[in-house]
Design an enzyme around this catalytic site. Structure first.
Site, PDB file in Angstrom:
ATOM      1  N   ARG A 195       0.807  -1.226   0.000  1.00  0.00           N
ATOM      2  CA  ARG A 195       0.000   0.000   0.000  1.00  0.00           C
ATOM      3  C   ARG A 195       0.837   1.272   0.000  1.00  0.00           C
ATOM      4  O   ARG A 195       0.491   2.279   0.611  1.00  0.00           O
ATOM      5  CB  ARG A 195      -0.964   0.003   1.197  1.00  0.00           C
ATOM      6  CG  ARG A 195      -1.895  -1.189   1.243  1.00  0.00           C
ATOM      7  CD  ARG A 195      -2.835  -1.251   0.032  1.00  0.00           C
ATOM      8  NE  ARG A 195      -3.664  -2.440   0.092  1.00  0.00           N
ATOM      9  CZ  ARG A 195      -3.396  -3.583  -0.552  1.00  0.00           C
ATOM     10  NH1 ARG A 195      -2.330  -3.692  -1.337  1.00  0.00           N
ATOM     11  NH2 ARG A 195      -4.195  -4.617  -0.438  1.00  0.00           N
ATOM     12  N   SER A 244     -10.752  -0.136   3.980  1.00  0.00           N
ATOM     13  CA  SER A 244      -9.885  -0.712   5.013  1.00  0.00           C
ATOM     14  C   SER A 244      -9.136   0.388   5.744  1.00  0.00           C
ATOM     15  O   SER A 244      -8.433   1.190   5.122  1.00  0.00           O
ATOM     16  CB  SER A 244      -8.898  -1.691   4.387  1.00  0.00           C
ATOM     17  OG  SER A 244      -9.565  -2.795   3.826  1.00  0.00           O
ATOM     18  N   GLU A 314      -4.035   2.685   6.889  1.00  0.00           N
ATOM     19  CA  GLU A 314      -4.063   2.472   5.444  1.00  0.00           C
ATOM     20  C   GLU A 314      -4.803   3.620   4.768  1.00  0.00           C
ATOM     21  O   GLU A 314      -4.443   4.056   3.683  1.00  0.00           O
ATOM     22  CB  GLU A 314      -4.740   1.143   5.098  1.00  0.00           C
ATOM     23  CG  GLU A 314      -4.788   0.848   3.614  1.00  0.00           C
ATOM     24  CD  GLU A 314      -5.243  -0.552   3.294  1.00  0.00           C
ATOM     25  OE1 GLU A 314      -5.899  -0.733   2.256  1.00  0.00           O
ATOM     26  OE2 GLU A 314      -4.959  -1.482   4.081  1.00  0.00           O
TER      27      GLU A 314
END
Length: 321
Positions: A195, A244, A314
């Site tokens: 990510r 998320s 995230e």
């Protein structure tokens, strides 16, 4: 007389006599710009959480040349942030300084090729990329069906779902730098990790090429349906959420750590930890972004206290507190 949030449109060759409207000075010479420039632009309606402050400026370019022209005139004098679907972002209540770039339909095209590659605009939605690949018998991009967002965000954040991520399929991307220069970056230059990429701040992804493989459209479609069903069954869809919230720590799942720390359904102001999937935060009652971010920090604190694991965000958090 223009008020904050009013929109100024300029047709090619038609611009105000000067860069001042309603007492608000534009950050660049606006002559010849064909896009839309909005001062003090509300961003809450553009992000999934439906919260947060305004952008100092919001620019929606008419096309690639318009974007290059605009950024070359800025020439790095103001911070620049690209905004996709706003599906994995908290815009803080104080708003976003500088200029937010929103790519529209001119940047949303998807083309498939005989070598099983797919060329996409930075504003193309993941579901369109996956569907176009399916129709052309190109496998390997089905996972994008499960990521709510646009190609530009996928490339910047190494978006992924259901066992695959962008770094597995990206060939290269076209990027407009903060000074207006258009460059092509091969995937290796982005130094992908989980990510995260090395894409420079202020760079705007305007296109990307993905490498797929031969596949049967029916089988590809079936896999996409499985992904859609899995999302429906496990995630709080059709809610004001941000996807998320925390990265999965090595060898662990964030939602399990959050659940074990007793945070399922935890509330702060108008924000709540989802009871359906504990790695999702929700805006359930006109939450401020401070409510949402504060709840996330409290979850992090409780998880660390319970398991000794330091969760990492995230979700992108941008702007002034």
């Amino acid at each position: 007389m223009d008020q904050p949030g009013d929109v100024w449109n300029w047709d090619d060759g038609m611009a105000p006599d000067c860069a001042v409207e309603g007492g608000i000075e534009a950050p660049v010479d606006t002559s010849g710009l064909r896009g839309t420039l909005t001062p003090d632009a509300p961003l809450a309606k553009l992000v999934w959480f439906k919260s947060g402050g305004n952008a100092d400026w919001l620019f929606e370019p008419a096309d690639l040349d318009d974007l290059k022209n605009f950024l070359s005139r800025l020439d790095g004098t103001l911070p620049v942030m690209a905004l996709g679907l706003g599906s994995n972002m908290i815009v803080r209540d104080g708003g976003v300084p500088g200029v937010v770039i929103k790519l529209g339909k001119p940047f949303a095209k998807v083309e498939t090729h005989d070598d099983h590659t797919v060329t996409c605009g930075g504003g193309a939605h993941g579901i369109l990329v996956a569907s176009s690949a399916r129709d052309a018998g190109i496998a390997g991009l089905e996972f994008m069906r499960g990521i709510p967002g646009t190609v530009g965000g996928f490339v910047r954040m190494n978006g992924g779902a259901y066992g695959r991520e962008v770094s597995d399929v990206l060939i290269d991307c076209e990027v407009v730098m903060p000074d207006g220069q258009l460059i092509t970056l091969p995937a290796a230059d982005l130094q992908y990790t989980y990510r995260h990429s090395a894409l420079p701040d202020g760079a705007v992804v305007v296109a990307a090429r993905f490498q797929g493989e031969p596949g049967d459209p029916e089988a590809i479609g079936a896999k996409m349906d499985e992904i859609a069903e899995a999302r429906e069954n496990s995630q709080p869809l059709r809610t004001k959420t941000g996807g998320s919230t925390f990265k999965n720590p090595p060898g662990k799942k964030a939602w399990e750590l959050v659940d074990a720390a007793g945070c399922r359904g935890l509330k702060m102001g108008g924000a709540q930890v989802s009871e359906k999937h504990t790695n999702f935060l929700l805006n359930v009652d006109n939450a401020t972004s401070a409510d949402i971010e504060g709840l996330g920090e409290e979850v992090k604190r409780r998880v660390y206290e319970h398991s000794g694991v330091e969760l990492e965000w995230e979700i992108q958090r941008v702007g002034r507190p």
